[in-house]
Design a protein around this motif. Structure first.
Motif, PDB file in Angstrom:
ATOM      1  N   MET A 176      12.820 -23.354   5.624  1.00 40.20           N
ATOM      2  CA  MET A 176      13.946 -22.659   4.988  1.00 40.20           C
ATOM      3  C   MET A 176      13.488 -21.933   3.726  1.00 40.20           C
ATOM      4  O   MET A 176      13.893 -20.789   3.467  1.00 40.20           O
ATOM      5  CB  MET A 176      15.048 -23.673   4.647  1.00 40.20           C
TER       6      MET A 176
ATOM      7  N   GLU B 192      20.360 -21.543  13.178  1.00 40.82           N
ATOM      8  CA  GLU B 192      20.165 -21.707  11.740  1.00 40.82           C
ATOM      9  C   GLU B 192      21.366 -22.411  11.097  1.00 40.82           C
ATOM     10  O   GLU B 192      21.209 -23.225  10.179  1.00 40.82           O
ATOM     11  CB  GLU B 192      19.922 -20.340  11.089  1.00 40.82           C
ATOM     12  N   ARG B 193      22.578 -22.104  11.591  1.00 41.52           N
ATOM     13  CA  ARG B 193      23.768 -22.759  11.053  1.00 41.52           C
ATOM     14  C   ARG B 193      23.717 -24.270  11.298  1.00 41.52           C
ATOM     15  O   ARG B 193      24.053 -25.072  10.423  1.00 41.52           O
ATOM     16  CB  ARG B 193      25.022 -22.160  11.701  1.00 41.52           C
TER      17      ARG B 193
ATOM     18  N   HIS C 159      21.142 -25.907   8.997  1.00 44.82           N
ATOM     19  CA  HIS C 159      21.731 -26.084   7.662  1.00 44.82           C
ATOM     20  C   HIS C 159      22.648 -27.299   7.650  1.00 44.82           C
ATOM     21  O   HIS C 159      22.670 -28.069   6.672  1.00 44.82           O
ATOM     22  CB  HIS C 159      22.513 -24.826   7.260  1.00 44.82           C
TER      23      HIS C 159
END
Length: 615
Positions: free
Chosen positions: A559, A584-585, A588
């Motif tokens: 990241m 990616e969500r 996270h």
């Protein structure tokens, strides 16, 4: 027709919010504990009208739920009852009775005689009836209903043309391959067990007081999702026409959670409704007398042998007084022994640590049988937790069916069997062709998150799993994910103190930092474990691997470099790829849940919304 459901004395009534019904007759006062749910049945129905068309119904007074709130998944159920169908003197018997689920308690739209008070000529076979019935039929009507004979049990859905039927009786003998007929209309007392779970409906019967047969009389797969309403009445119906009988329901139990509740029915000292026959005389009397003496001698010898065997086995399976509190989920050891074919090595599924897991078939259902070596100190507390957890019911939790303690220090736990094993075998230990796709991985995470949310918020007390990881996520035959292995679970009141322990328990790599520091577990430590699960499912990496950085540190480094999508499992590209933005969500989300500061982590309700794209 005479359909009599005996009421319990008011002093023995206990009512709770669960779909649990357990009532006894007047003939023997049952022991009542806080876990035995008793309730009266609505109304006594007693009609005895010779040569007249009559029908009668008797139900539990309130509707019962067939599905959890906001869910389309049908709840399992187990019911057991004791009945007697006796003929009327000098009149041909008919027409039997049925155990039913129906949206209405009224008799409108039903008629007597061959329709058993269940349907009538105009609505027979109508899918809008929303009726499930198990009939005990003593009149053959082959032309209308294609009945197999005049002494059968049948499963009916919206019609008296049975979906499946069988001669009334049970399977017995050494290998359960000898069928023994039971005459429904004999007046004898019979016990019936009806169970539904995972689309499998089992019906079993035997003489009252006999051990339940291992092999069901009827066992079929049936889709009831479009049949049963969300709330429905449950009870009995019976009818006569020119044929007349007297049907009596002597005891009844029903539960959505406790599949051994039928064992609590009182079978001793029940009245007999078998028609009396005249005394023997002359030569027959002598023959009967001689036969009786011989039988008494045989019985006496048998009692001596039984007493010796009983004394020998008593030491091996001694019940301690405190165990009686947790009776609802206790299973007889002999049943488990038979289900696993004597704990055969061929039935071993998992071996490791202090436990072994066997596959078995118990009462017609596939089960997983786990043998655990448990220290004698703390056994009572452990069993209390296990018995309470057995009441947890959610489509994304592996269901605990029951337990057995054969010897001190050894426990046997029986769970639903998950055909496709643990999640890690579909991510880390499989060929590329069998690896889960992106869509399947997301569905697994959604399943597990709703299961954890139920543990934290959806039950009467808060449940902390404390060991959330890929090996404890199991996949059923339809690849739905369920969270299992509650061996480290703790419960406490929703507004009580955070659970604490003197030991740091869990699996290295999944234990939240604050648990290591303080020994205190909380819902936030479960969220941490789920965050690690998210990362390993998306990345295809275990949290700790030899000669590699830790999973959290590695994802965080990607990241920082602005290359978070590089952390996604590379093998997914060959399985149809994945949307980079969604990947990616989720990464996270995994990092947020596994943050070292518990105050930063979201609660599971928020996690579920994030996975559904609502936040």
């Amino acid at each position: 027709v005479q359909l009599i459901i005996a009421e319990v004395e008011p002093s023995s009534e206990i009512v709770n919010d669960d779909n649990d019904i357990l009532f006894y007759d007047h003939y023997d006062d049952p022991p009542v504990t806080k876990d035995r749910i008793c309730s009266k049945i609505a109304g006594r129905c007693g009609l005895d009208i010779p040569n007249c068309l009559a029908h009668c119904r008797a139900f539990y007074p309130q509707k019962v739920l067939t599905k959890p709130l906001n869910s389309s998944t049908l709840l399992p159920f187990a019911t057991s009852f004791i009945f007697s169908v006796a003929p009327i003197k000098k009149v041909l018997p008919g027409h039997g009775f049925a155990f039913i689920f129906t949206p209405s308690r009224g008799v409108n739209g039903t008629t007597s005689a061959q329709y058993t008070g269940l349907f009538n000529y105009t609505n027979e076979g109508n899918p809008n009836n929303h009726v499930l019935g198990v009939e005990f039929d003593i009149v053959q009507n082959q032309e209308e209903f294609n009945d197999i004979n005049d002494n059968h049990v049948g499963v009916d859905i919206n019609s008296l043309r049975s979906l499946s039927s069988h001669d009334a009786g049970f399977w017995g003998g050494k290998d359960d391959n000898e069928f023994k007929v039971l005459k429904i209309k004999s007046g004898e007392n019979y016990q019936v067990w009806i169970e539904f779970i995972h689309s499998r409906l089992n019906v079993t019967m035997a003489r009252a007081g006999q051990r339940r047969p291992r092999v069901p009389l009827i066992s079929i797969n049936v889709n009831l999702s479009g049949v049963l309403m969300d709330e429905t009445y449950v009870g009995f119906c019976a009818a006569t026409g020119r044929l007349i009988d007297s049907t009596k329901i002597l005891a009844w139990s029903f539960s959505n959670t406790n599949f051994s509740i039928g064992d609590a029915l009182v079978t001793d000292n029940l009245p007999s409704f078998v028609p009396r026959k005249g005394w023997f005389s002359g030569a027959k009397a002598i023959a009967v007398g001689v036969t009786s003496v011989v039988c008494l001698l045989i019985i006496g010898c048998g009692c001596v042998v039984f007493f010796i065997l009983y004394r020998r086995n008593k030491a091996a399976e001694e019940t301690e007084e405190w165990e009686l509190e947790y009776w609802p989920h206790r299973i007889n050891f002999e049943e488990i022994h038979a289900a696993t074919r004597g704990f055969s090595e061929e039935n071993v599924v998992v071996v490791g640590g202090n436990k072994s897991v066997y596959k078995g078939v118990l009462q017609g259902f596939e089960v997983a049988v786990k043998r655990i070596t448990q220290e004698r100190e703390g056994m009572q507390e452990f069993l209390a937790e296990v018995s309470s957890l057995g009441r947890l019911k959610h489509k994304n939790l592996v269901g605990l069916i029951g337990w057995c303690k054969k010897e001190k220090g050894n426990l046997i736990l029986v769970y639903d069997f998950m055909n496709n094993g643990s999640l890690d075998k579909w991510i880390f230990e499989c060929e590329d062709g069998k690896m889960l796709t992106w869509k399947e991985r997301i569905q697994v995470l959604k399943n597990v998150s709703t299961g954890i949310q139920y543990l934290h918020e959806g039950w009467e007390v808060k449940v902390l799993h404390r060991d959330i990881k890929a090996t404890n996520v199991l996949l059923d035959k339809d690849m739905n994910a369920r969270l299992g292995d509650f061996g480290l679970a703790l419960m406490h009141e929703h507004h009580g103190q955070v659970a604490s322990t003197t030991k740091v328990l869990g699996t290295l790599g999944y234990i939240a930092p604050e648990v290591i520091r303080t020994g205190r577990a909380s819902t936030m430590s479960d969220v941490f474990g789920f965050g690690i699960l998210v990362l390993e499912v998306i990345c295809g990496r275990r949290p700790i691997e030899e000669d590699k950085p830790g999973l959290i540190e590695w994802v965080e480094s990607q990241m920082v470099l602005g290359q978070l999508h590089n952390a996604v499992d590379e093998r997914l590209k060959a399985k149809g790829g994945y949307p980079i933005e969604e990947a990616e969500r989720l990464l996270h989300l995994g990092l947020l849940c596994s943050n070292s500061d518990p105050s930063v982590r979201p609660i599971m309700r928020q996690v579920v919304k994030m996975l559904e794209g609502e936040m």
